[in-house]
Design an enzyme around this catalytic site. Sequence first.
Site, PDB file in Angstrom:
ATOM      1  N   HIS A  91      10.336 -81.181  -0.209  1.00  0.00           N
ATOM      2  CA  HIS A  91      11.250 -81.655  -1.211  1.00  0.00           C
ATOM      3  C   HIS A  91      11.877 -80.574  -1.855  1.00  0.00           C
ATOM      4  CE1 HIS A  91      13.124 -84.362  -3.709  1.00  0.00           C
ATOM      5  NE2 HIS A  91      12.583 -84.002  -4.775  1.00  0.00           N
ATOM      6  N   ASP A 108      16.121 -83.612 -10.323  1.00  0.00           N
ATOM      7  CA  ASP A 108      15.349 -84.351  -9.179  1.00  0.00           C
ATOM      8  C   ASP A 108      15.918 -85.355  -8.532  1.00  0.00           C
ATOM      9  OD1 ASP A 108      13.819 -84.954  -6.983  1.00  0.00           O
ATOM     10  OD2 ASP A 108      11.840 -84.334  -7.960  1.00  0.00           O
ATOM     11  N   CYS A 158      17.350 -84.437  -0.235  1.00  0.00           N
ATOM     12  CA  CYS A 158      17.129 -83.648  -1.518  1.00  0.00           C
ATOM     13  C   CYS A 158      17.874 -82.272  -1.465  1.00  0.00           C
ATOM     14  CB  CYS A 158      15.794 -83.539  -1.684  1.00  0.00           C
ATOM     15  SG  CYS A 158      14.744 -82.965  -0.278  1.00  0.00           S
TER      16      CYS A 158
END
Length: 164
Positions: A91, A108, A158
Amino acid sequence: MVRTFRVTYKRHVVTMDDLQTLYGPNWLNDQVMNMYGDLVMDTVPEKVHFFNSFFYDKLRTKGYEGVKRWTKNVDIFNKELLLIPIHLEVHWSLICVEVKKKKITYLDSQRTLNRRCPKHICRYLQAEADKKNRPDFRDGWRGVFQMNIARQNNDSDCGAFVLQ
């Protein structure tokens, strides 16, 4: 024939395989992230420092001693913005440091609250301030979790969100 495609920029070499990480449900790789970071810095070198994607992991595992040379030729406290990509196994997220405001913002696209990241960066900034004899940047840092950002709707975008 297409597989031999290569782009070289400074110390980076991006291949077609690297570029494929930008397409579909693929995970963006470090090579693309780091080349992008150099392009950003070259666009506004006096304002922004983009850390290498391996910086945070080295800081997290080795502490300040593991990264103290990474900015030996850069006074990060003379920049307006520090961008630190965070790559934790599968991630990507991003830390943005507004230097003059002493603000560390964690971004995030999955909206996880990784409280360790801003703390590690704060300790790094304090140690760097000590090393570079910048007592005005030793204290007063504050961490913020930015929640009103675009949210990814899959498990692979991401890295693209960090590049935004």
